[in-house]
Scaffold this motif. Structure first.
Motif, mmCIF file in Angstrom:
data_model
loop_
_atom_site.group_PDB
_atom_site.id
_atom_site.type_symbol
_atom_site.label_atom_id
_atom_site.label_comp_id
_atom_site.label_asym_id
_atom_site.label_seq_id
_atom_site.Cartn_x
_atom_site.Cartn_y
_atom_site.Cartn_z
ATOM 1 N N ALA A 130 88.920 -41.056 -15.237
ATOM 2 C CA ALA A 130 88.007 -41.274 -14.115
ATOM 3 C C ALA A 130 88.683 -40.984 -12.790
ATOM 4 O O ALA A 130 88.074 -40.425 -11.874
ATOM 5 C CB ALA A 130 87.480 -42.701 -14.129
ATOM 6 N N SER A 131 89.922 -41.347 -12.677
ATOM 7 C CA SER A 131 90.571 -41.138 -11.388
ATOM 8 C C SER A 131 90.818 -39.657 -11.153
ATOM 9 O O SER A 131 90.782 -39.181 -10.012
ATOM 10 C CB SER A 131 91.874 -41.922 -11.300
ATOM 11 O OG SER A 131 92.715 -41.548 -12.362
ATOM 12 N N PHE A 132 91.007 -38.933 -12.257
ATOM 13 C CA PHE A 132 91.181 -37.497 -12.114
ATOM 14 C C PHE A 132 89.883 -36.872 -11.607
ATOM 15 O O PHE A 132 89.881 -36.045 -10.691
ATOM 16 C CB PHE A 132 91.590 -36.905 -13.458
ATOM 17 C CG PHE A 132 91.610 -35.413 -13.461
ATOM 18 C CD1 PHE A 132 90.700 -34.692 -14.213
ATOM 19 C CD2 PHE A 132 92.527 -34.724 -12.687
ATOM 20 C CE1 PHE A 132 90.722 -33.308 -14.206
ATOM 21 C CE2 PHE A 132 92.547 -33.353 -12.669
ATOM 22 C CZ PHE A 132 91.645 -32.635 -13.428
ATOM 23 N N GLN B 29 89.468 -37.561 -8.012
ATOM 24 C CA GLN B 29 90.299 -36.731 -7.138
ATOM 25 C C GLN B 29 89.666 -35.374 -6.928
ATOM 26 O O GLN B 29 89.629 -34.838 -5.807
ATOM 27 C CB GLN B 29 91.697 -36.555 -7.737
ATOM 28 C CG GLN B 29 92.517 -37.833 -7.767
ATOM 29 C CD GLN B 29 92.711 -38.392 -6.375
ATOM 30 O OE1 GLN B 29 93.113 -37.671 -5.459
ATOM 31 N NE2 GLN B 29 92.421 -39.648 -6.189
ATOM 32 N N THR C 6 81.566 -41.906 -17.697
ATOM 33 C CA THR C 6 82.335 -41.292 -16.608
ATOM 34 C C THR C 6 81.893 -39.857 -16.397
ATOM 35 O O THR C 6 81.761 -39.387 -15.268
ATOM 36 C CB THR C 6 83.835 -41.307 -16.940
ATOM 37 O OG1 THR C 6 84.193 -42.615 -17.327
ATOM 38 C CG2 THR C 6 84.653 -40.883 -15.744
ATOM 39 N N ASP D 187 80.288 -50.621 0.178
ATOM 40 C CA ASP D 187 80.224 -50.074 1.523
ATOM 41 C C ASP D 187 79.983 -48.581 1.461
ATOM 42 O O ASP D 187 80.891 -47.804 1.173
ATOM 43 C CB ASP D 187 81.524 -50.362 2.275
ATOM 44 C CG ASP D 187 81.456 -49.837 3.705
ATOM 45 O OD1 ASP D 187 82.494 -49.840 4.381
ATOM 46 O OD2 ASP D 187 80.362 -49.421 4.160
ATOM 47 N N PHE E 4 81.750 -43.626 -5.619
ATOM 48 C CA PHE E 4 82.219 -43.390 -6.975
ATOM 49 C C PHE E 4 82.678 -44.686 -7.605
ATOM 50 O O PHE E 4 82.430 -44.951 -8.789
ATOM 51 C CB PHE E 4 83.362 -42.374 -6.948
ATOM 52 C CG PHE E 4 83.759 -41.844 -8.293
ATOM 53 C CD1 PHE E 4 84.882 -42.331 -8.952
ATOM 54 C CD2 PHE E 4 83.012 -40.865 -8.909
ATOM 55 C CE1 PHE E 4 85.243 -41.848 -10.197
ATOM 56 C CE2 PHE E 4 83.365 -40.366 -10.162
ATOM 57 C CZ PHE E 4 84.487 -40.859 -10.802
ATOM 58 N N ASN E 5 83.330 -45.505 -6.817
ATOM 59 C CA ASN E 5 83.848 -46.758 -7.336
ATOM 60 C C ASN E 5 82.826 -47.872 -7.356
ATOM 61 O O ASN E 5 83.144 -49.026 -7.585
ATOM 62 C CB ASN E 5 85.087 -47.168 -6.539
ATOM 63 C CG ASN E 5 86.231 -46.260 -6.895
ATOM 64 O OD1 ASN E 5 86.689 -46.239 -8.023
ATOM 65 N ND2 ASN E 5 86.663 -45.459 -5.938
ATOM 66 N N TRP F 219 79.825 -46.234 -10.751
ATOM 67 C CA TRP F 219 80.236 -46.160 -12.161
ATOM 68 C C TRP F 219 79.627 -47.339 -12.921
ATOM 69 O O TRP F 219 79.384 -47.254 -14.125
ATOM 70 C CB TRP F 219 81.765 -46.183 -12.309
ATOM 71 C CG TRP F 219 82.408 -47.497 -12.036
ATOM 72 C CD1 TRP F 219 82.867 -47.940 -10.833
ATOM 73 C CD2 TRP F 219 82.654 -48.565 -12.970
ATOM 74 N NE1 TRP F 219 83.381 -49.208 -10.961
ATOM 75 C CE2 TRP F 219 83.271 -49.618 -12.258
ATOM 76 C CE3 TRP F 219 82.413 -48.737 -14.335
ATOM 77 C CZ2 TRP F 219 83.647 -50.810 -12.865
ATOM 78 C CZ3 TRP F 219 82.796 -49.936 -14.947
ATOM 79 C CH2 TRP F 219 83.400 -50.961 -14.207
#
Lengths: 439, 489
Positions: free
Chosen positions: A47-49, A52, A88, A313, A327-328, A331
């Motif tokens: 997910a972090s990829f 990015q 994801t 936010d 995105f955070n 999900w």
């Protein structure tokens, strides 16, 4: 995903010939950027990829770097399918579509580049629900029911003793909270009551969309109230969030509540549409429509105001920050729908995708989804002389019981500092519910 | 210590791997210490990635002295005490224990990513089983199967226990969903339409028929599906006629049975409405405003029905029906003998449906007088006599006076309860004097928790305040703004 050969070659060429370029711009370091092949077969990737990549793409769009935008979108489209197995992937796919929309509007030359063969078409035409369908849809997860239960419990307590109850329902769920409120009034308040329900006409500019008019909706509600022996009036006020519901407030001022009438303003995920300071950064905060609304609401001296909103936010002017926040947060709804049947999931995700696109691709007044965190809302309420009220223990037990009937990841927490109740998914805050009275 | 790197192509940085250093050395565990991405839950927590075998291993915690294995760390500690270790060895390492978060070993899973790690080992175990495990537990009653035993147990408890069925055939396990569905289900509209063929139709679907003042009054003989009213006063029965005249008796409403057709209720609030489209101003009759009391009769089967007849506190509701209208308000409200319902006195805002209240034919009787009468009657088991004795209440003539009491009724009586027992029983709970300050019926001012909270139970309206103080108004506390951006856990 299908794409024309020439485009692929062009992209590959880009990478090899322009390594130096890439390194110089420091967008994606070659060592950390795995080969495209390995990503293509990944069933979800990291997910972090994904995040990015999305952030890099956003930066590229805003710096007008058409070539890089193209590369990134191509890659993203490869690795994130809207029908992917993992949430994801589907989440990322929604963001990719949103970025595509933004790219095309900001960098017109890309319009011809992309074409329909390369990328998935933009988010589908949003479904219009029938009211019965919407009633079922709303209860797929506790997302809305949490706020409904908390607010209704508080409202019931607030209106006890009043002969007339005027509810102003500012809700994006088209009065889905009202039947259970009517039922509760009918069952628990053993006295005659006149229930006045007022709604605004602009609550139909964002999903979920319904396929009947508010007049019809109202008639069904009155019908139901009658069947429960409650006298009810239904009023529709033409008023829009874009001016902070000034017509509504004006109407309420014109017809002030009588002494034995309770005025309850139920704000369920609607106040986020009122423009906030980020839309007009140059004016002083006190003039932001959001504050003006709350201020004028306070001057009406309502018996109670309930405020239920999503805790995230999404207001930042900076696209990268905003995208990262989105995105955070989003999900979560994608994760909660993992157990849904495919049709329901598709509809649900389409709604969320609409919001994602609004947050990522739109600017100015078109960007209506301006969700703020709980902390910020609490600050606003207090600044406007509202005091928080704790919801009763019975409501808390009812909430817990309700959560127990949904998937296991749902939970709730009570924040001792501020009397709020927060719905959580796997420990992450989702929605907060607060109750206010004038002080 | 063998370190098992899980394959992660994370872009975010520094994956530094080090050995665990904790006292519980499960041989196959893999630990990767890594900082979480900023903004994620507890960035300082240590991410632990366990292989599937270790994750599901039952005895992760091993005693170093006798090699006995335990499922939980606490159990291990309890066990270690039994070894009578010298002081130094007994203490656990005093280094600060970092919070641990766990990731799912299955790559591609949402929780495989450290930024989506779960803080609880049991949580990650359950997740792993649920998502990636085999569903070994099957529910006997329905087709669902579960991988985690506790999920299965939780489901079995509620499976089939409560079912709500709408007339349209849809089944619901939750009452909330059922109610919401019912409100909008077309079946409801049709039912109501059918049942009101003689009565005035309220439903706004047809604007055209609005002005028909069909004699509707009370549907007195309860339509067959409803159970007969427990004790419907005779006067009510006689009221069958459309000329509503004076329904003097309070109608004790029949307890509606569990049929999903509350509209079959004998006494129904029928509001003559003038359905108006938005934009038209109020209804003409509106101005008259009777106070009609619309009682809330609750027919919901799921709520404890009891009520009414059973209750020793029948409440009268009177409505001055007018020739054109029908009344009803069955008010089994425990709030005093007279009920003043909504005084619809507000200026007609553009509204869609307005119940019309025809002018009451009777002269006003003050609330005080009514109450005194009620007290004299004493409390009776049936509502009828009480109501009959009370006469009709007409409120228009003295709206203010009545309204003042009206406000009071919500809480108890607007009058000091000096009257007899009958009156007392009419009051809510055992509340004493109602503060007649009606300026702001601020619920916060109510203070007292009034008695019992048994919905429908003795008919006494429940004190919704329940126990405790009800509400704590929170002033300006310090805002604990934990969110710097996205709020996490």
């Amino acid at each position: 995903m299908c794409h024309a050969k020439p485009q692929e070659e062009r992209l590959v060429t880009h990478f090899s010939l322009n390594r130096t370029q890439m390194t110089r711009t420091r967008i994606i370091s070659p060592t950390r950027f795995p080969s495209l092949k390995s990503q293509r077969c990944g069933s979800g990737g990291d997910a972090s990829f994904m995040e990015q990549l999305l952030l890099h793409c956003a930066t590229a769009i805003d710096s007008n770097d058409a070539a890089l935008v193209h590369q990134l979108l191509w890659v993203l489209n490869n690795i994130a399918s809207p029908d992917g197995d993992s949430s994801t992937q589907r989440l990322t796919s929604a963001f990719v579509r949103a970025l595509l929309a933004r790219a095309v509007s900001k960098i017109p030359t890309l319009f011809s580049t992309f074409g329909n063969t390369v990328f998935q078409p933009p988010a589908d035409e949003i479904h219009r629900f029938s009211v019965v369908e919407l009633a079922g849809f709303i209860d797929l997860t506790p997302w809305h029911r949490f706020g409904f239960i908390a607010a209704n419990e508080a409202i019931l307590t607030a209106v006890e003793g009043y002969a007339k109850v005027h509810i102003v329902d500012l809700s994006l769920t088209h009065c889905m909270q009202i039947p259970t409120l009517i039922d509760a009034i009918a069952t628990k308040l053993n006295k005659p009551l006149l229930l006045k329900l007022t709604v605004v006409s602009s609550a139909s500019n964002f999903p979920p969309f319904i396929n009947i008019s508010y007049e019809e909706l109202g008639s069904k509600l009155v019908n139901f109230a009658t069947s429960r022996n409650i006298e009810m009036q239904f009023t529709i006020i033409p008023s829009t969030y874009s001016d902070g519901f000034s017509s509504l407030l004006q109407h309420l001022r014109m017809y002030p509540t009588s002494y034995n009438e309770a005025l309850v303003v139920n704000c369920h995920m609607m106040l986020r549409y009122i423009p906030d300071e980020t839309l007009t950064p140059s004016s002083p905060s006190s003039l932001s429509l959001r504050n003006v609304f709350l201020n004028q609401l306070r001057s009406l001296n309502p018996t109670m105001v309930t405020l239920i909103e999503e805790d995230a936010d999404l207001t930042s002017d900076n696209l990268v920050t905003r995208l990262s926040s989105a995105f955070n947060y989003f999900w979560i709804p994608f994760d909660t729908t993992d157990t849904f049947m495919s049709e329901q999931r598709r509809l649900y995700e389409a709604e969320i995708s609409w919001k994602i696109e609004n947050v990522v691709a739109k600017e100015g007044v078109e960007r209506v989804e301006r969700t703020e965190t709980k902390g910020r809302w609490l600050e606003r309420m207090r600044d406007n002389e509202f005091g928080g009220v704790r919801v009763r223990e019975e409501a808390v037990s009812e909430l817990k019981a309700m959560l127990g009937e949904h998937a296991v990841g749902w939970g709730m927490k009570k924040d001792d500092d501020d009397e709020s109740l927060v719905l959580t998914w796997k420990g992450h805050s989702v929605v907060f519910a607060t109750v206010w009275v004038p002080i | 210590m063998p370190v098992d790197l899980d394959d992660s192509s994370t872009v975010s940085g520094d994956a530094s791997v080090s050995s665990t250093g904790n006292q519980n050395p499960p041989p196959q565990s893999a630990v990767k210490k890594k900082r979480n991405l900023p903004g994620m839950p507890d960035p300082d927590s240590e991410v632990i990635a366990l292989s599937p075998k270790t994750l599901m291993a039952t005895n992760r915690f091993v005693c170093e002295i006798c090699s006995k294995g335990f499922q939980r760390d606490q159990n291990l500690q309890l066990h270690r005490r039994g070894h009578n270790l010298p002081w130094k060895l007994r203490q656990r390492s005093s280094k600060e224990v970092r919070k641990k978060v766990y990731v799912c070993p299955v790559s591609g899973c949402v929780h495989h990513d450290p930024s989506r790690a779960l803080g609880d080992l049991t949580g990650i175990k359950k997740h792993f089983c649920r998502k990636h495990g085999e569903k070994k537990y099957k529910c006997e009653k329905c087709s669902k199967s579960y991988a985690v035993q506790s999920d299965w147990k939780a489901h079995s408890k509620i499976c089939g226990s409560k079912e709500y069925r709408c007339d349209c055939g849809t089944l619901f396990s939750r009452r909330d969903s059922f109610i919401t569905h019912r409100a909008f289900c077309d079946v409801l509209a049709e039912e109501s339409a059918k049942n009101h063929t003689q009565s005035k139709k309220l439903y706004p679907e047809t604007v055209s028929e609005s002005q028909q003042k069909s004699p509707a009054a009370v549907d007195s003989p309860p339509p067959s599906p409803s159970p007969p009213p427990v004790s419907v006063s005779v006067s009510v029965e006689s009221e069958t006629e459309p000329e509503p005249a004076n329904i003097a008796s309070s109608l004790v409403l029949p307890i509606q049975d569990s049929s999903d057709e509350p509209e079959n209720n004998t006494l129904e609030v029928i509001m003559e409405e003038a359905p108006r489209t938005i934009g038209l101003n109020g209804s003409d009759d509106h101005s008259n405003n009777n106070k009609s009391v619309y009682a809330a009769l609750f027919a919901s089967s799921s709520s404890s029905p009891s009520l009414y007849a059973a209750s020793s506190t029948p409440s009268p509701s009177l409505f001055p029906p007018s020739s054109s209208m029908e009344p009803i308000s069955l008010c089994l409200s425990t709030t005093g003998p007279s009920l003043f319902g909504a005084t619809i006195q507000d200026p007609p805002p553009p509204h869609f449906l307005t119940p019309l209240l025809p002018p009451p034919p009777q002269p006003a009787i003050s609330a005080t007088a009514l109450l005194q009468k009620a007290a004299q009657m004493g409390s009776t088991g049936s509502g009828g006599s009480l109501l009959r004795g009370l006469g009709i209440v007409s409120t228009t003539s003295s709206p203010m006076e009545l309204s003042s009491h009206e406000a009071g009724f919500g809480l108890g009586l607007g009058l000091p309860c000096s009257s007899g027992s009958g009156l007392k029983e009419l009051m809510m709970g055992n509340s004493s004097v109602f503060d007649p300050k009606q300026t702001t019926l601020d619920f916060l001012g109510l203070g007292r928790a009034v008695g019992n909270n048994n919905p429908g139970g003795g008919g006494l309206s429940s004190a919704l305040w329940g126990g405790g103080g009800g509400m704590d108004v929170f002033g300006s506390g310090e805002l604990s703004d934990k969110d710097t951006g996205r709020r996490s856990s």
